[in-house]
Enzyme design. Sequence first.
Site, PDB file in Angstrom:
ATOM      1  N   LYS A  86      -4.804  -9.088  -7.213  1.00  0.00           N
ATOM      2  CA  LYS A  86      -5.992  -9.269  -6.387  1.00  0.00           C
ATOM      3  C   LYS A  86      -7.129  -8.370  -6.878  1.00  0.00           C
ATOM      4  CE  LYS A  86      -5.837  -7.683  -2.252  1.00  0.00           C
ATOM      5  NZ  LYS A  86      -5.575  -7.305  -0.865  1.00  0.00           N
ATOM      6  N   LYS A 130     -10.631  -2.804  -4.404  1.00  0.00           N
ATOM      7  CA  LYS A 130     -11.506  -1.625  -4.444  1.00  0.00           C
ATOM      8  C   LYS A 130     -10.838  -0.467  -5.154  1.00  0.00           C
ATOM      9  CE  LYS A 130     -13.439  -2.379   0.157  1.00  0.00           C
ATOM     10  NZ  LYS A 130     -13.235  -2.036   1.580  1.00  0.00           N
ATOM     11  N   LYS A 182       0.815  -1.217   0.000  1.00  0.00           N
ATOM     12  CA  LYS A 182       0.000   0.000   0.000  1.00  0.00           C
ATOM     13  C   LYS A 182       0.843   1.258   0.000  1.00  0.00           C
ATOM     14  CE  LYS A 182      -4.418  -1.504   1.808  1.00  0.00           C
ATOM     15  NZ  LYS A 182      -5.474  -1.327   2.796  1.00  0.00           N
TER      16      LYS A 182
HETATM   17  P1  AMP Z   1     -11.137  -4.718   3.000  1.00  0.00           P
HETATM   18  O1  AMP Z   1     -11.974  -4.285   1.877  1.00  0.00           O
HETATM   19  O2  AMP Z   1      -9.674  -4.586   2.726  1.00  0.00           O
HETATM   20  O3  AMP Z   1     -11.539  -4.141   4.311  1.00  0.00           O
HETATM   21  O4  AMP Z   1     -11.389  -6.279   3.126  1.00  0.00           O
HETATM   22  C1  AMP Z   1     -12.534  -6.841   3.728  1.00  0.00           C
HETATM   23  C2  AMP Z   1     -12.449  -8.346   3.704  1.00  0.00           C
HETATM   24  O5  AMP Z   1     -12.470  -8.816   2.346  1.00  0.00           O
HETATM   25  C3  AMP Z   1     -11.152  -8.893   4.307  1.00  0.00           C
HETATM   26  O6  AMP Z   1     -11.449 -10.056   5.057  1.00  0.00           O
HETATM   27  C4  AMP Z   1     -10.301  -9.223   3.114  1.00  0.00           C
HETATM   28  O7  AMP Z   1      -9.380 -10.266   3.381  1.00  0.00           O
HETATM   29  C5  AMP Z   1     -11.358  -9.667   2.095  1.00  0.00           C
HETATM   30  N1  AMP Z   1     -10.889  -9.451   0.717  1.00  0.00           N
HETATM   31  C6  AMP Z   1     -10.563  -8.268   0.145  1.00  0.00           C
HETATM   32  N2  AMP Z   1     -10.209  -8.437  -1.142  1.00  0.00           N
HETATM   33  C7  AMP Z   1     -10.308  -9.762  -1.396  1.00  0.00           C
HETATM   34  C8  AMP Z   1     -10.088 -10.581  -2.565  1.00  0.00           C
HETATM   35  N3  AMP Z   1      -9.696 -10.060  -3.729  1.00  0.00           N
HETATM   36  N4  AMP Z   1     -10.305 -11.919  -2.454  1.00  0.00           N
HETATM   37  C9  AMP Z   1     -10.731 -12.458  -1.288  1.00  0.00           C
HETATM   38  N5  AMP Z   1     -10.959 -11.753  -0.152  1.00  0.00           N
HETATM   39  C10 AMP Z   1     -10.752 -10.420  -0.199  1.00  0.00           C
END
Ligand code: AMP
Length: 333
Positions: free
Chosen positions: A198, A201, A114
């Site tokens: 990956k 967002k 990041k």
């Molecule tokens: P975040 O949006 O970073 O707060 O992530 C929220 C949840 O979604 C966390 O448990 C992440 O590990 C999961 N997550 C985010 N991106 C991915 C992805 N591309 N594949 C699987 N899990 C994800």
Amino acid sequence: MSKKIFSGVQPTGNLHLGNYLGAIKNFVELSKEIDTNCIFCVVDLHAITIKQDPKELKNNIRETAATFVASGIDPKKNIIFNQSGVPAHAEGAWILSCIARMGWLNRMTQFKEKAGNDKEKASIGLYSYPVLMAADILLYDATHVPVGDDQRQHLELCRDIAQKFNNDFNVKNFLRAPEPLIQKEFSRIMSLKDGSKKMSKSEISDLSRINLTDDKDQIINKIKKAKTDTMPMPSDANELKKRLEAKNLLGIYSSLTNSSLQNSIEVFAGKNFSEFKEKLVELLLSEIDPISKEIKKLLQDKSYLDKILLDGVEKADLIASKKIESIKKILGF
Ligand code: AMP
Ligand code: TRP
């Protein structure tokens, strides 16, 4: 023994299929188990580790709560709240930052990704982000933490912090080291445009992800445009090592059908991608479209969403403020 579940999602917009299949779908299943208490947190303090527009942040907080509810988490039976409403999180993060070691944080790969090339310009919050995450979990004595694969390292750090605190102050098992709950397969959903990245967002191209607020036409269009290769569908798992986009799409299919990758390979072996994509679209529409519609409906009623979060804050605060008082006593405050 009953399970205590804690997990968090950042309100940074564009919640996508990766969030859903990697984390939220699992939250929903856990929230329906008997003898399991679930707390799902909209981690707004984590969001500000990268600059946010205040108006957008407010909307994103509501949208994240709406996504939890629209996906099937019952706010009456589970705690849904936003992190900044419970002061113990920030307080706990400071205290635990005096326990965590620089060497431990220096190993965190997410910070490296990041912060990019210019680490000098990253916020201190982005660096100490995993310590706040440890506070989130440890304040509630969570036994299990469902997350996607990218959070594995942060959970190991949380366990290390808990153990060091307990050792340093000679309070055996006071902070509870949680178990990660990470799907064995498909815990990392990749970009629709590049199977080595990956799904995220923050990726500029919206075509790289299925957003949970996408409508039918958007879903159809994104799958149509999803990158594949010129060969027929694979007939052997070994082929997938070099065919990352095919692997990712088959992974999404398998996750949506609760089947193994091997099984999905067998169903489509030798067929054209177009035939497979048609089936994939059907599945996505039946799973994601109702959620997308429900999110939009819930977002019309801001006061309902605010009430869910406020009720959640009240309940979470009761638990977290007690734990922080015990922590302070142990420290000698
Ligand atoms: P975040 O949006 O970073 O707060 O992530 C929220 C949840 O979604 C966390 O448990 C992440 O590990 C999961 N997550 C985010 N991106 C991915 C992805 N591309 N594949 C699987 N899990 C994800
Ligand atoms: N760091 C997590 C992510 O980006 C979100 C998060 C914050 C979290 N606190 C948490 C997840 C506590 C699980 C438990 O995905």
